[in-house]
Design a protein around this motif. Structure first.
Motif, mmCIF file in Angstrom:
data_model
loop_
_atom_site.group_PDB
_atom_site.id
_atom_site.type_symbol
_atom_site.label_atom_id
_atom_site.label_comp_id
_atom_site.label_asym_id
_atom_site.label_seq_id
_atom_site.Cartn_x
_atom_site.Cartn_y
_atom_site.Cartn_z
ATOM 1 N N LEU A 9 -15.466 56.544 72.889
ATOM 2 C CA LEU A 9 -15.796 55.356 72.315
ATOM 3 C C LEU A 9 -14.776 55.339 70.960
ATOM 4 C CD1 LEU A 9 -19.590 55.156 72.313
ATOM 5 C CD2 LEU A 9 -18.018 54.122 73.765
ATOM 6 N N ASP A 10 -14.549 56.278 70.429
ATOM 7 C CA ASP A 10 -13.580 56.382 69.347
ATOM 8 C C ASP A 10 -12.321 56.255 69.740
ATOM 9 O OD1 ASP A 10 -15.711 56.980 67.490
ATOM 10 O OD2 ASP A 10 -15.155 59.140 67.664
ATOM 11 N N VAL A 11 -11.687 56.447 71.086
ATOM 12 C CA VAL A 11 -10.520 55.947 71.679
ATOM 13 C C VAL A 11 -10.307 54.513 71.575
ATOM 14 C CG1 VAL A 11 -8.840 56.550 73.517
ATOM 15 C CG2 VAL A 11 -10.017 58.274 72.350
ATOM 16 N N TYR A 12 -11.277 54.048 72.437
ATOM 17 C CA TYR A 12 -11.343 52.749 72.869
ATOM 18 C C TYR A 12 -11.397 51.792 71.435
ATOM 19 C CZ TYR A 12 -12.077 52.583 77.677
ATOM 20 O OH TYR A 12 -11.888 52.783 79.173
ATOM 21 N N GLU A 13 -12.387 52.151 70.616
ATOM 22 C CA GLU A 13 -12.160 51.509 69.059
ATOM 23 C C GLU A 13 -10.989 51.517 68.514
ATOM 24 O OE1 GLU A 13 -13.455 49.049 66.266
ATOM 25 O OE2 GLU A 13 -14.731 49.690 67.999
ATOM 26 N N SER A 14 -10.086 52.523 68.506
ATOM 27 C CA SER A 14 -8.847 52.673 67.837
ATOM 28 C C SER A 14 -7.707 51.908 68.610
ATOM 29 C CB SER A 14 -8.553 54.192 67.925
ATOM 30 O OG SER A 14 -6.981 54.195 67.459
ATOM 31 N N VAL A 15 -7.721 51.994 69.803
ATOM 32 C CA VAL A 15 -6.622 51.458 70.736
ATOM 33 C C VAL A 15 -7.030 49.706 70.737
ATOM 34 C CG1 VAL A 15 -6.006 50.890 73.158
ATOM 35 C CG2 VAL A 15 -6.247 53.117 72.293
ATOM 36 N N GLY A 16 -8.215 49.355 70.757
ATOM 37 C CA GLY A 16 -8.623 47.914 70.760
ATOM 38 C C GLY A 16 -8.152 47.390 69.411
ATOM 39 N N SER A 17 -8.578 48.064 68.291
ATOM 40 C CA SER A 17 -8.119 47.608 66.977
ATOM 41 C C SER A 17 -6.729 47.559 66.942
ATOM 42 C CB SER A 17 -8.637 48.624 65.836
ATOM 43 O OG SER A 17 -10.072 48.600 65.950
ATOM 44 N N LEU A 18 -5.908 48.460 67.235
ATOM 45 C CA LEU A 18 -4.590 48.384 67.241
ATOM 46 C C LEU A 18 -3.843 47.221 68.075
ATOM 47 C CD1 LEU A 18 -3.767 52.125 67.106
ATOM 48 C CD2 LEU A 18 -3.156 50.470 65.263
ATOM 49 N N LEU A 19 -4.421 46.924 69.282
ATOM 50 C CA LEU A 19 -4.007 45.672 69.982
ATOM 51 C C LEU A 19 -4.268 44.481 69.312
ATOM 52 C CD1 LEU A 19 -5.145 47.129 73.652
ATOM 53 C CD2 LEU A 19 -2.670 47.014 72.571
ATOM 54 N N ASP A 20 -5.340 44.534 68.495
ATOM 55 C CA ASP A 20 -5.925 43.166 67.759
ATOM 56 C C ASP A 20 -4.831 43.063 66.723
ATOM 57 O OD1 ASP A 20 -7.522 41.140 67.404
ATOM 58 O OD2 ASP A 20 -8.833 42.208 65.944
ATOM 59 N N ALA A 21 -4.435 44.155 66.153
ATOM 60 C CA ALA A 21 -3.653 43.965 65.039
ATOM 61 C C ALA A 21 -2.178 43.503 65.490
ATOM 62 C CB ALA A 21 -3.294 45.181 64.219
ATOM 63 N N LEU A 22 -1.804 43.808 66.804
ATOM 64 C CA LEU A 22 -0.683 43.556 67.411
ATOM 65 C C LEU A 22 -0.543 41.897 67.719
ATOM 66 C CD1 LEU A 22 0.577 46.240 69.801
ATOM 67 C CD2 LEU A 22 1.959 45.261 67.930
ATOM 68 N N GLY A 23 -1.731 41.288 67.862
ATOM 69 C CA GLY A 23 -1.937 39.934 67.970
ATOM 70 C C GLY A 23 -2.266 39.658 69.389
#
Length: 224
Positions: free
Chosen positions: A119-133
């Motif tokens: 879950l922590d991995v998904y949260e980190s990856v998802g947040s970074l992708l969100d930051a990428l637009g």
């Protein structure tokens, strides 16, 4: 379950779950899942069964906790500043190296995908992708695809390494033999494989993994 003696109870007071989990990880690193037994853990920690059961329920609980600990170490150790694309590379490489060093982690993550570690991995990856637009409509699929790539390639890499170790084979010699077989294939039927033979012999698994991340990020850029 063995009775909790006074000696065991005294040790329970000074024996933390963190210490138990780290000892379990050491056993797993040394001999794989088959090496993790409560008997081996009791011997390693010079304690009794009651002290172990005071903190963990069983072997599965231990394995899950050890996996969470390794992945949590990766996620807290990755410093994400500035460019989210660099953050994604850092997270991906950290997980690749962790699973390479602890092969049992990859197997456990695929076995129990609901664990806090994943879950922590998904949260980190998802947040970074969100930051990428990445647009909201594509964010879920993009995060899933990238996490699956990271865990899949890392897991396959450890499986290959284990296979070579079990066969007492040298990686360079093995790849050289496969490359030689590929180079003898009919180039009319296998044009790509025939060309790839020249790269297979000397390729670096870690660099190839990072190239895959870059290809993924290039695709992500088209979604913005």
């Amino acid at each position: 379950m063995a009775p909790v003696t006074k000696r065991t109870q005294r040790r329970t007071d000074g024996l933390s779950k963190e210490l138990i989990v780290r000892a379990a990880a050491d056993l797993l690193d040394a001999g794989g899942e088959s090496a993790l037994t409560l008997r081996a853990l009791v011997t390693r920690l010079s304690t009794g069964y009651g002290a172990i059961y005071h903190h963990v329920a069983n072997k599965d609980d231990l394995l899950a906790a050890a996996t969470d600990d390794i992945v949590a170490g990766v996620m807290t150790g990755v410093v994400v500043e500035g460019d989210p694309a660099e953050g994604l590379r850092a997270v991906a490489l950290g997980l690749f190296d962790a699973i390479d060093a602890h092969p049992w982690v990859g197997a456990q993550l695929s076995r129990e995908p609901w664990r806090p570690a994943l879950l922590d991995v998904y949260e980190s990856v998802g947040s970074l992708l969100d930051a990428l637009g990445v647009p909201e409509g594509a964010l879920f699929d993009a995060a899933g695809a990238l996490v699956n790539y990271i865990l899949g390639v890392a897991g396959q890499n450890t499986a290959n390494t284990r296979h070579l170790a079990e066969g007492d084979a040298d990686r360079s010699a093995f790849l050289g033999a496969v490359a030689a077989r590929w180079s003898r294939l009919d180039p009319a039927r296998y044009p790509f494989v025939h060309r790839a033979a020249t790269h297979l012999r000397e390729h670096d698994d870690r660099e190839q993994f990072l190239s895959g991340i870059d290809i993924f990020l290039a695709g992500i850029a088209t979604l913005r």
